[in-house]
Scaffold this active site. Structure first.
Site, mmCIF file in Angstrom:
data_model
loop_
_atom_site.group_PDB
_atom_site.id
_atom_site.type_symbol
_atom_site.label_atom_id
_atom_site.label_comp_id
_atom_site.label_asym_id
_atom_site.label_seq_id
_atom_site.Cartn_x
_atom_site.Cartn_y
_atom_site.Cartn_z
ATOM 1 N N SER A 158 -9.094 -25.479 0.059
ATOM 2 C CA SER A 158 -7.711 -24.685 0.011
ATOM 3 C C SER A 158 -7.192 -25.699 0.329
ATOM 4 C CB SER A 158 -8.921 -24.183 1.155
ATOM 5 O OG SER A 158 -7.375 -23.331 1.761
ATOM 6 N N TYR A 171 -11.383 -22.145 9.866
ATOM 7 C CA TYR A 171 -11.618 -22.536 8.234
ATOM 8 C C TYR A 171 -10.887 -23.533 7.899
ATOM 9 C CZ TYR A 171 -9.990 -20.695 3.845
ATOM 10 O OH TYR A 171 -9.981 -20.929 2.673
#
Length: 279
Positions: A158, A171
């Site tokens: 990401s 995350y």
């Protein structure tokens, strides 16, 4: 150019919907047979995002079959290495080979600062988004080595694996870890002509992003924000005038990395981010 991965077999995790389904369909369009797994149940009680379902995984299978490609599916938790390995071993025996691994399965939730994140939430996030990626590759690599043809491994990280954002620290930690896995696997497997890269998307139009919790993170000033409200704020993350990208945009990058067009590309975090990393 059609048939960019013709005759190859791709193992994709998190394939019931979202990016995983899109990757499966895109690779099948270009000639690959597919091994598709998804847990198809809720991973963490602390996430309000509805989980993928067995029906959605079956729909992925139907889409691939509609392209005249073979597909093997299974409901598997990527945290369970023995189960993942058993599925991959059986599917490779059935399909005859393995060439591509797309370690895509992941969960997304947030809202807490790191000092208020629960241990259960932390463990679930690291277990799926980091350890699950390692276990996916670990299960598939023996088949790439046995094939003797090299191969391509693509990990889903990401932009959050390249820079921090608040209120999603677990995350962020997991996705940063994925970049470390990618680079280490690339160094260790390069001698076998196995390339390892990562895709690093910004916001993607999937249920992991398009949900009430994420909308409230972007627009805490509104009691019931919707996609249009979120788009106004999300666009500030990017250089290009969009709030998010589509799954197909990420799949096109995955296809490039899976194909021989990228035969000398390894160890690279490939951003599909509308210029997010420029800000």
């Amino acid at each position: 150019m059609a048939g960019r991965v013709e005759g190859k077999v791709a193992f994709i995790t998190g394939a019931a919907r979202g990016q995983g389904r899109s990757h499966a369909v895109r690779l099948a369009q270009e000639g690959a047979d597919i091994i598709a797994i998804d847990v198809c149940r809720r991973i963490t009680s602390e996430s309000a995002i509805p989980p993928a379902t067995p029906d959605e995984l079956a729909e992925t299978a139907d889409l691939v079959k509609g392209l005249n490609r073979r597909i093997v599916t299974a409901e598997v938790d990527v945290r369970d290495f023995d189960a993942v390995k058993a599925v991959v071993d059986g599917a490779v025996e059935q399909l005859g080979r393995l060439d591509i691994i797309v370690a895509n399965a992941g969960i997304g939730n947030g809202g807490q600062t790191l000092d208020h994140t629960s241990e259960a939430d932390w463990d679930d996030m690291i277990g799926v988004n980091l350890s699950g990626v390692w276990k996916t590759v670990k299960a598939g690599v023996p088949h790439l080595l046995a094939g003797g043809r090299g191969g391509s491994i693509i990990l889903t990280s990401s932009v959050g694996g390249l820079k921090p954002y608040p209120h999603t620290g677990h995350y962020i930690a997991a996705k940063h870890g994925v970049i470390g896995l990618m680079r280490t696997f690339a160094v260790e497997l390069g001698q076998h002509s196995i390339r390892v890269n990562a895709v690093c998307p910004t916001n993607v139009n999937t249920p992991l992003f398009m949900n009430e919790g994420t909308m409230k993170l972007f627009r805490p000033d509104l009691p019931h924000p919707g996609p249009d409200d979120m788009a106004v704020a999300a666009q500030f993350m990017h250089v290009l005038p969009v709030g998010w990208v589509e799954p197909e945009d990420v799949s096109n990058a995955v296809l490039f990395l899976a194909s021989d067009e990228s035969r000398y590309v390894t160890g690279l975090p490939v951003t599909v981010d509308a210029g997010s990393m420029l800000k």
